[in-house]
Motif scaffolding. Structure first.
Motif, PDB file in Angstrom:
ATOM      1  N   VAL A 151       0.837  -1.203   0.000  1.00 40.22           N
ATOM      2  CA  VAL A 151       0.000   0.000   0.000  1.00 40.22           C
ATOM      3  C   VAL A 151       0.871   1.251   0.000  1.00 40.22           C
ATOM      4  O   VAL A 151       0.658   2.180  -0.792  1.00 40.22           O
ATOM      5  CB  VAL A 151      -0.940   0.003   1.219  1.00 40.22           C
ATOM      6  CG1 VAL A 151      -1.737   1.299   1.290  1.00 40.22           C
ATOM      7  CG2 VAL A 151      -1.876  -1.200   1.178  1.00 40.22           C
ATOM      8  N   LEU A 161      -7.244   1.539   6.207  1.00 40.57           N
ATOM      9  CA  LEU A 161      -6.819   0.145   6.327  1.00 40.57           C
ATOM     10  C   LEU A 161      -7.338  -0.452   7.631  1.00 40.57           C
ATOM     11  O   LEU A 161      -7.963   0.226   8.444  1.00 40.57           O
ATOM     12  CB  LEU A 161      -5.291   0.049   6.263  1.00 40.57           C
ATOM     13  CG  LEU A 161      -4.610   0.668   5.031  1.00 40.57           C
ATOM     14  CD1 LEU A 161      -3.131   0.301   5.014  1.00 40.57           C
ATOM     15  CD2 LEU A 161      -5.279   0.256   3.738  1.00 40.57           C
ATOM     16  N   GLU A 178      -8.764  -1.025   2.538  1.00 37.74           N
ATOM     17  CA  GLU A 178      -8.716  -2.461   2.756  1.00 37.74           C
ATOM     18  C   GLU A 178     -10.130  -2.976   2.968  1.00 37.74           C
ATOM     19  O   GLU A 178     -10.862  -2.464   3.824  1.00 37.74           O
ATOM     20  CB  GLU A 178      -7.855  -2.800   3.972  1.00 37.74           C
ATOM     21  CG  GLU A 178      -7.734  -4.297   4.223  1.00 37.74           C
ATOM     22  CD  GLU A 178      -6.762  -4.631   5.338  1.00 37.74           C
ATOM     23  OE1 GLU A 178      -6.696  -5.824   5.706  1.00 37.74           O
ATOM     24  OE2 GLU A 178      -6.087  -3.709   5.845  1.00 37.74           O
ATOM     25  N   PHE A 226      -7.013  -5.265  -0.974  1.00 37.71           N
ATOM     26  CA  PHE A 226      -6.853  -3.812  -1.055  1.00 37.71           C
ATOM     27  C   PHE A 226      -7.416  -3.275  -2.373  1.00 37.71           C
ATOM     28  O   PHE A 226      -7.513  -4.001  -3.364  1.00 37.71           O
ATOM     29  CB  PHE A 226      -5.373  -3.426  -0.955  1.00 37.71           C
ATOM     30  CG  PHE A 226      -4.693  -3.917   0.290  1.00 37.71           C
ATOM     31  CD1 PHE A 226      -4.845  -3.236   1.490  1.00 37.71           C
ATOM     32  CD2 PHE A 226      -3.910  -5.051   0.260  1.00 37.71           C
ATOM     33  CE1 PHE A 226      -4.206  -3.691   2.643  1.00 37.71           C
ATOM     34  CE2 PHE A 226      -3.272  -5.511   1.401  1.00 37.71           C
ATOM     35  CZ  PHE A 226      -3.418  -4.824   2.599  1.00 37.71           C
TER      36      PHE A 226
END
Length: 234
Positions: A62, A132, A162, A219
């Protein structure tokens, strides 16, 4: 872009659940057990040990995709903010937990104790926002959260999200629970898998430009939708 470390409380009663003793104790100890408990007794384990460790290989997939100054929404104990330093990117973590903000600051990361729905520094100028570790669930209303992030990002900004591993789209009330009979106050939360995330994103004016998995985590990179035909990501 300001990256000063600040620890100003905001968010009021709506943030009280993340200041409850079970969550604070777990962060201070760096370990669980810790869960989100639904009213029906179902438990979602929270990965406190991973959150309190250094950024792992999945996190770095990420971070490599971030562009411009980075806002980590729900930064927790700050592993992502700390890991951004070698990339030379200005960044800021925000979290409603004072314990999480304090731990982030101790790692050398800039952080602010505030809700994403409160006024924030540099609104409309962030290059990347991170949601996330299930943080698409913040507030229990993914469309409202996605709309708020639109206000925070620059016009060409990216949102890294996420999704839950399961194909789920639920809005529930939960409590932070240590599994030993101690729990915080109930609050709204959401769990969103990739298919539901795509639906919510499109409805809020976002388009998915990339999807990937790493270490069993899912993701997605979102960008504000532009007019004209688009090709869905594989």
């Amino acid at each position: 872009m300001s990256t000063a470390i600040r620890d100003g409380a905001s968010g009021g009663a709506k943030a009280a659940h993340w200041r409850a003793d079970p969550y604070t104790r777990a962060l201070n100890a760096g370990r669980g057990p810790l869960f989100l408990r639904r009213a029906d007794g179902w438990l979602l384990p929270l990965e406190v040990e991973r959150w309190c460790a250094d950024a792992d290989a999945a996190d770095r997939t990420v971070l490599r995709r971030c562009r411009g100054p980075v806002l980590d929404i729900g930064c927790g104990p700050g592993r992502l903010v700390a890991a951004l330093a070698p990339y030379g990117r200005p960044c800021l973590g925000i979290d409603v937990s004072r314990a999480a903000v304090a731990r982030t600051v101790r790692t050398g990361g800039p952080a602010l104790c505030r809700s994403v729905f409160a006024p924030l520094p540099d609104e409309g100028r962030w290059g990347t926002a991170l949601l996330l570790d299930g943080n698409i669930g913040i507030g229990g209303d993914p469309p409202a959260l996605l709309a708020r992030v639109t206000q925070l990002l620059a016009p060409e900004g990216l949102l890294m999200v996420e999704a839950a591993a399961a194909d789920v789209d639920e809005r529930v009330r939960v409590r932070v629970d240590d599994g030993l009979g101690r729990a915080g106050a109930a609050f709204p939360w959401a769990r969103v898998g990739a298919p539901a995330l795509l639906r919510h994103a499109r409805a809020a004016g976002w388009t998915a430009v990339e999807r990937w998995t790493a270490r069993g985590r899912s993701f997605m990179t979102l960008r504000r939708a532009v007019s004209g035909p688009t090709t869905p990501p594989s």
